[in-house]
Design a protein around this motif. Structure first.
Motif, PDB file in Angstrom:
ATOM      1  N   LEU A 283       0.861  -1.183   0.000  1.00  0.00           N
ATOM      2  CA  LEU A 283       0.000   0.000   0.000  1.00  0.00           C
ATOM      3  C   LEU A 283       0.893   1.227   0.000  1.00  0.00           C
ATOM      4  O   LEU A 283       1.746   1.360   0.881  1.00  0.00           O
ATOM      5  N   ARG A 284       0.710   2.077  -0.982  1.00  0.00           N
ATOM      6  CA  ARG A 284       1.442   3.342  -1.021  1.00  0.00           C
ATOM      7  C   ARG A 284       0.428   4.425  -0.669  1.00  0.00           C
ATOM      8  O   ARG A 284      -0.569   4.617  -1.360  1.00  0.00           O
ATOM      9  N   LEU A 285       0.668   5.099   0.453  1.00  0.00           N
ATOM     10  CA  LEU A 285      -0.269   6.095   0.973  1.00  0.00           C
ATOM     11  C   LEU A 285       0.395   7.454   1.031  1.00  0.00           C
ATOM     12  O   LEU A 285       1.485   7.596   1.569  1.00  0.00           O
ATOM     13  N   GLY A 286      -0.263   8.443   0.484  1.00  0.00           N
ATOM     14  CA  GLY A 286       0.245   9.803   0.529  1.00  0.00           C
ATOM     15  C   GLY A 286       0.578  10.332  -0.847  1.00  0.00           C
ATOM     16  O   GLY A 286       0.625   9.575  -1.826  1.00  0.00           O
ATOM     17  N   PRO A 287       0.822  11.628  -0.918  1.00  0.00           N
ATOM     18  CA  PRO A 287       1.163  12.242  -2.204  1.00  0.00           C
ATOM     19  C   PRO A 287       2.534  11.790  -2.682  1.00  0.00           C
ATOM     20  O   PRO A 287       3.361  11.320  -1.895  1.00  0.00           O
ATOM     21  N   GLU A 288       2.780  11.944  -3.957  1.00  0.00           N
ATOM     22  CA  GLU A 288       4.027  11.480  -4.582  1.00  0.00           C
ATOM     23  C   GLU A 288       5.270  11.989  -3.841  1.00  0.00           C
ATOM     24  O   GLU A 288       6.224  11.248  -3.629  1.00  0.00           O
ATOM     25  N   GLU A 289       5.269  13.239  -3.427  1.00  0.00           N
ATOM     26  CA  GLU A 289       6.455  13.830  -2.809  1.00  0.00           C
ATOM     27  C   GLU A 289       6.664  13.431  -1.346  1.00  0.00           C
ATOM     28  O   GLU A 289       7.739  13.641  -0.791  1.00  0.00           O
ATOM     29  N   CYS A 290       5.648  12.854  -0.711  1.00  0.00           N
ATOM     30  CA  CYS A 290       5.778  12.489   0.708  1.00  0.00           C
ATOM     31  C   CYS A 290       4.816  11.346   1.004  1.00  0.00           C
ATOM     32  O   CYS A 290       3.677  11.575   1.382  1.00  0.00           O
ATOM     33  N   HIS A 291       5.267  10.113   0.825  1.00  0.00           N
ATOM     34  CA  HIS A 291       4.370   8.980   0.998  1.00  0.00           C
ATOM     35  C   HIS A 291       5.048   7.874   1.805  1.00  0.00           C
ATOM     36  O   HIS A 291       6.249   7.912   2.033  1.00  0.00           O
ATOM     37  N   ALA A 292       4.238   6.914   2.230  1.00  0.00           N
ATOM     38  CA  ALA A 292       4.730   5.727   2.923  1.00  0.00           C
ATOM     39  C   ALA A 292       4.330   4.509   2.105  1.00  0.00           C
ATOM     40  O   ALA A 292       3.245   4.473   1.517  1.00  0.00           O
ATOM     41  N   VAL A 293       5.202   3.522   2.055  1.00  0.00           N
ATOM     42  CA  VAL A 293       4.880   2.246   1.419  1.00  0.00           C
ATOM     43  C   VAL A 293       4.879   1.193   2.516  1.00  0.00           C
ATOM     44  O   VAL A 293       5.861   1.035   3.243  1.00  0.00           O
ATOM     45  N   LEU A 294       3.760   0.505   2.630  1.00  0.00           N
ATOM     46  CA  LEU A 294       3.592  -0.511   3.657  1.00  0.00           C
ATOM     47  C   LEU A 294       3.457  -1.876   3.004  1.00  0.00           C
ATOM     48  O   LEU A 294       2.892  -1.991   1.914  1.00  0.00           O
ATOM     49  N   ALA A 295       3.927  -2.886   3.656  1.00  0.00           N
ATOM     50  CA  ALA A 295       3.762  -4.263   3.196  1.00  0.00           C
ATOM     51  C   ALA A 295       3.042  -5.032   4.291  1.00  0.00           C
ATOM     52  O   ALA A 295       3.438  -4.989   5.455  1.00  0.00           O
ATOM     53  N   VAL A 296       1.965  -5.691   3.903  1.00  0.00           N
ATOM     54  CA  VAL A 296       1.200  -6.511   4.844  1.00  0.00           C
ATOM     55  C   VAL A 296       1.002  -7.886   4.214  1.00  0.00           C
ATOM     56  O   VAL A 296       1.103  -8.042   2.997  1.00  0.00           O
ATOM     57  N   LEU A 297       0.731  -8.883   5.041  1.00  0.00           N
ATOM     58  CA  LEU A 297       0.446 -10.206   4.500  1.00  0.00           C
ATOM     59  C   LEU A 297      -0.855 -10.150   3.704  1.00  0.00           C
ATOM     60  O   LEU A 297      -1.869  -9.614   4.171  1.00  0.00           O
TER      61      LEU A 297
END
Length: 118
Positions: free
Chosen positions: A67-81
């Motif tokens: 899941l990539r959350l946030g705008p292009e310039e400031c985002h977080a990428v999360l990995a979940v099962l």
């Protein structure tokens, strides 16, 4: 520092899923996005803008969902099962079947809310 993720779904808002992150001091962030977006991201890349979802290339039970959350310039990428999210998503379709979301909307209440501000 452990962070917990919680997905929630409500019959009253049948198109949306809610994602919350909890840390040691409570809610750290909340995101709302479409259930269809999550469904699309289970098997391929889905989303534009601030929410993008895609699976890892492996197809095993332990595969990940990103899941990539946030705008292009400031985002977080999360990995979940992926498997627990898939089971949770299937449960939402038992609550409100795919394609039946509009049948769940309380149109009288929606009209009241709409005309309340007029």
């Amino acid at each position: 520092m452990p962070v917990l993720m919680e997905l929630s779904y409500e019959r009253e808002d049948p198109f949306a899923v809610k994602l919350a992150f909890y840390g040691p001091v409570g809610v750290m962030a909340r995101w709302h996005f479409s259930r269809d977006l999550l469904l699309g991201g289970m098997n391929g890349s889905a989303g534009e803008g601030e929410v993008k979802i895609w699976p890892s290339k492996e197809s095993s039970v332990g595969s990940a969902l990103f899941l990539r959350l946030g705008p292009e310039e400031c985002h977080a990428v999360l990995a979940v099962l992926r498997s627990p999210v898939s089971h949770w998503l299937a449960h939402t379709f038992k609550t409100v079947p795919l394609g039946r979301e509009m049948a769940e909307v309380d149109w009288d209440e929606e009209r009241r809310q709409l005309f309340r501000s007029v």
